[in-house]
Design a protein around this motif. Structure first.
Motif, PDB file in Angstrom:
ATOM      1  N   GLU A 176      14.575  10.141   3.486  1.00 57.93           N
ATOM      2  CA  GLU A 176      14.261   9.203   2.406  1.00 57.93           C
ATOM      3  C   GLU A 176      15.297   9.301   1.293  1.00 57.93           C
ATOM      4  O   GLU A 176      15.817   8.305   0.810  1.00 57.93           O
ATOM      5  CB  GLU A 176      12.858   9.496   1.858  1.00 57.93           C
ATOM      6  CG  GLU A 176      12.356   8.469   0.888  1.00 57.93           C
ATOM      7  CD  GLU A 176      12.239   9.000  -0.501  1.00 57.93           C
ATOM      8  OE1 GLU A 176      11.820   8.246  -1.385  1.00 57.93           O
ATOM      9  OE2 GLU A 176      12.582  10.186  -0.751  1.00 57.93           O
ATOM     10  N   PHE A 178      18.646   7.749   2.364  1.00 58.30           N
ATOM     11  CA  PHE A 178      18.648   6.304   2.527  1.00 58.30           C
ATOM     12  C   PHE A 178      18.415   5.570   1.214  1.00 58.30           C
ATOM     13  O   PHE A 178      19.038   4.557   0.945  1.00 58.30           O
ATOM     14  CB  PHE A 178      17.588   5.874   3.546  1.00 58.30           C
ATOM     15  CG  PHE A 178      18.131   5.804   4.935  1.00 58.30           C
ATOM     16  CD1 PHE A 178      18.761   4.673   5.395  1.00 58.30           C
ATOM     17  CD2 PHE A 178      18.038   6.898   5.777  1.00 58.30           C
ATOM     18  CE1 PHE A 178      19.282   4.613   6.670  1.00 58.30           C
ATOM     19  CE2 PHE A 178      18.551   6.850   7.055  1.00 58.30           C
ATOM     20  CZ  PHE A 178      19.169   5.697   7.506  1.00 58.30           C
ATOM     21  N   LEU A 179      17.479   6.063   0.423  1.00 64.53           N
ATOM     22  CA  LEU A 179      17.065   5.271  -0.725  1.00 64.53           C
ATOM     23  C   LEU A 179      17.613   5.782  -2.046  1.00 64.53           C
ATOM     24  O   LEU A 179      17.672   5.036  -3.012  1.00 64.53           O
ATOM     25  CB  LEU A 179      15.539   5.209  -0.789  1.00 64.53           C
ATOM     26  CG  LEU A 179      14.888   4.564   0.439  1.00 64.53           C
ATOM     27  CD1 LEU A 179      13.383   4.596   0.313  1.00 64.53           C
ATOM     28  CD2 LEU A 179      15.372   3.126   0.610  1.00 64.53           C
ATOM     29  N   TRP A 206      23.859   6.653   4.099  1.00 59.70           N
ATOM     30  CA  TRP A 206      23.117   6.303   5.312  1.00 59.70           C
ATOM     31  C   TRP A 206      23.575   7.105   6.512  1.00 59.70           C
ATOM     32  O   TRP A 206      22.804   7.391   7.408  1.00 59.70           O
ATOM     33  CB  TRP A 206      23.260   4.813   5.610  1.00 59.70           C
ATOM     34  CG  TRP A 206      22.474   3.970   4.669  1.00 59.70           C
ATOM     35  CD1 TRP A 206      21.973   4.365   3.456  1.00 59.70           C
ATOM     36  CD2 TRP A 206      22.104   2.603   4.847  1.00 59.70           C
ATOM     37  NE1 TRP A 206      21.321   3.312   2.878  1.00 59.70           N
ATOM     38  CE2 TRP A 206      21.377   2.224   3.702  1.00 59.70           C
ATOM     39  CE3 TRP A 206      22.319   1.668   5.857  1.00 59.70           C
ATOM     40  CZ2 TRP A 206      20.864   0.947   3.545  1.00 59.70           C
ATOM     41  CZ3 TRP A 206      21.810   0.394   5.702  1.00 59.70           C
ATOM     42  CH2 TRP A 206      21.097   0.035   4.549  1.00 59.70           C
TER      43      TRP A 206
END
Lengths: 275, 267
Positions: B229, B232-233, B238
């Motif tokens: 998480e 990615f966020l 990525w």
């Protein structure tokens, strides 16, 4: 074994108490005028009023319901096709492969589904928001709906379709007048499961939601991260009541049909993944 | 033969498999080969084997292991006793009902319960231990996770116990086995399939949870799920996130092959 009964009951009562205490605790404090989740000062309905007057929240609730209904309807349609596809495969091996592919999304952790869908949508160029959330909800609801429909299809006697064909029914008629009515209970439970999956989902939505678009779970998460606010308590009480209504409704619907099967379990629970 | 001609109707389903089952896995694999600047490299994998990630991985495994063991310890007796109650379907229903309630809400409740002025700390005060920091510790994380997962552990064990032929238990007792021996030699081995699926239902999600970690354990506990998480966020790396995801997928596949394979052997 008699003398152990007391202890046994105590243990069960304890387990049930622990299971329900947090939920009741949450609901109890939603009426607290003190504004905190400790020290009950007095009874108030203020937080419920707050929730109902919060237009942003209401929009999010509507978003969530729209996504849930739309995605479950679409997922159920694809799942009917999927169940037919799996049923039609003759070779055992191909069937098993297809079933495994079907189940991949049920057993994968939500974070991975979310992350990989995020990559997918970015590459394909789907704007994050309503479309991406809807598509991913459809995507992860399909397999469970397939699993609910497939047993009904397998139970169906092939002589029925043969008879219909012999009597001159077109393929379309066989499907709409024989097959679909027989698997109707499966379709309903598939739709229901898809609905609860969609309403319950947090992790996948969290990944693909982007800015500006939100569903209830994501909203609750971002509010909860900021600490305790009793409007969340009020909201959860309302959601809890709604859930109970939904579940009992489903239960009685199933009971009236006099079907012994269809337990109230989330099938995924037995398959292996809680959501 | 009606298998011809209608095949095109099946396209949506196969399209779904291709787009949402196969493509995402391939994409995660593909992305794990790129660094932040978009160069094709194996750096992410090299990074993954540095102490930072190894520690995180071990940590994650350790917590998942603890969560699984405690859930099993609580759930097995509960499932066993449930099969011996009078209205077991009703009791089972009551076990299942909490699983329908959104996980976030249940987690949120514990923010209040474990909070500085919450009931648990009040209780500690009464006992004279004084207030403790419960929230944002490893303990609270394990406790809340066990709480969330217990129904998922009870269900498969319950169904395994239901299938158990009771005359076997009687036979063992008649032949002079003590209660404990009967359990160890007869009941437990015969319900191992349920235990296995229960463990599977708990272990994999416990590795990948991130909202409980964030809400209850603050940033104290980092699991594979929180790492993904985060990458990615938050940090938008990525490539690294995908690498962690690849490992999680591999672990999951291994775990499933292991448990699935032996389950077939038992039946």
């Amino acid at each position: 074994m008699r003398n152990k009964n007391g202890f046994a009951n105590l243990y069960l009562v304890l387990v049930f108490a622990v299971l329900y205490a947090p939920i009741l605790y949450l609901m109890y404090y939603s009426f607290n005028s003190g504004g905190t989740m400790h020290e009950f000062k007095g009874f108030t309905l203020e937080y419920y009023r707050e929730v109902l007057q919060d237009t942003r929240l209401m929009i999010i609730v509507i978003n969530t319901l729209v996504i849930a209904l739309l995605s479950s309807a679409m997922a159920t349609l694809i799942a009917i096709i999927g169940a037919l596809a799996i049923q039609r495969v003759r070779s055992r091996r191909a069937k098993n492969t297809l079933l495994s592919l079907n189940n991949v999304l049920i057993v994968s952790p939500d974070v991975i589904i979310g992350a990989s869908f995020l990559i997918l949508f970015t590459i394909v160029g789907v704007k994050l928001g309503f479309t991406s959330v809807l598509l991913s909800h459809v995507a992860f609801s399909v397999p469970i709906a397939v699993l609910m429909i497939l047993p009904h299809l397998q139970e169906m006697s092939p002589t029925l379709t043969d008879a219909a064909r012999d009597l001159g029914a077109s393929r379309r008629d066989v499907l709409t007048k024989v097959v679909l009515p027989i698997i109707k209970p499966g379709i309903f439970s598939g739709f229901f499961m898809a609905l609860t999956y969609s309403l319950d989902d947090f992790a996948v939505t969290f990944f693909v939601t982007g800015n500006g678009y939100s569903t209830l779970s994501v909203e609750i998460y971002s509010r909860a991260r900021q600490g305790v606010s009793l409007s969340i308590n009020a909201l959860s009480t309302l959601i809890f009541l709604f859930t109970i209504l939904l579940v009992t409704g489903y239960y009685f619907l199933n009971r009236r049909k006099n079907r012994p099967a269809a337990p109230l379990t989330e099938p995924a629970a037995e398959m292996g993944v809680p959501r | 033969m009606n298998s011809k001609g209608r095949s095109y109707v099946l396209i949506p389903y196969y399209l779904w498999i291709a787009l949402f089952v196969i493509a995402p896995v391939l994409l995660v694999l593909y992305y794990s080969l790129f660094d932040l600047d978009g160069h094709l490299t194996l750096d992410n994998y090299i990074n993954f084997f540095t102490p930072v990630y190894m520690r995180m991985m071990l940590n994650s495994f350790w917590y998942a292991f603890l969560i699984t063991v405690f859930s099993l310890l609580v759930a097995y007796p509960a499932a066993y006793l449930l099969t011996r109650t009078k209205h077991k379907q009703l009791w089972l229903l009551l076990i299942i009902l909490p699983t329908w309630i959104n996980l976030l809400l249940k987690t949120y409740a514990f923010i209040g319960i474990f909070g500085t002025f919450g009931p648990i700390n009040n209780f500690f005060d009464l006992l004279g231990i004084g207030e403790q920091q419960i929230l944002f510790t490893g303990f609270s994380f394990v406790f809340v996770s066990v709480y969330i997962f217990i129904p998922f552990m009870i269900l498969p064990i319950f169904s395994a116990l239901e299938e158990l032929n009771l005359s076997l238990v009687d036979a063992a007792r008649d032949l002079g086995a003590s209660g404990w021996t009967t359990f160890r030699r007869v009941i437990f081995p015969l319900t191992i399939s349920g235990v296995r699926s229960g463990c599977m239902a708990v272990f994999i999600p416990a590795l990948s949870l991130f909202m409980i970690t964030r809400l209850i354990a603050g940033n104290r506990v980092i699991t594979l799920g929180t790492a993904i998480e985060q990458h990615f966020l938050v940090t938008q790396d990525w490539g690294m996130g995908s690498t962690v995801a690849v490992f999680l997928i591999v672990i999951m596949a291994l775990f499933m092959v292991l448990t699935g394979g032996s389950r077939k052997g038992v039946r």
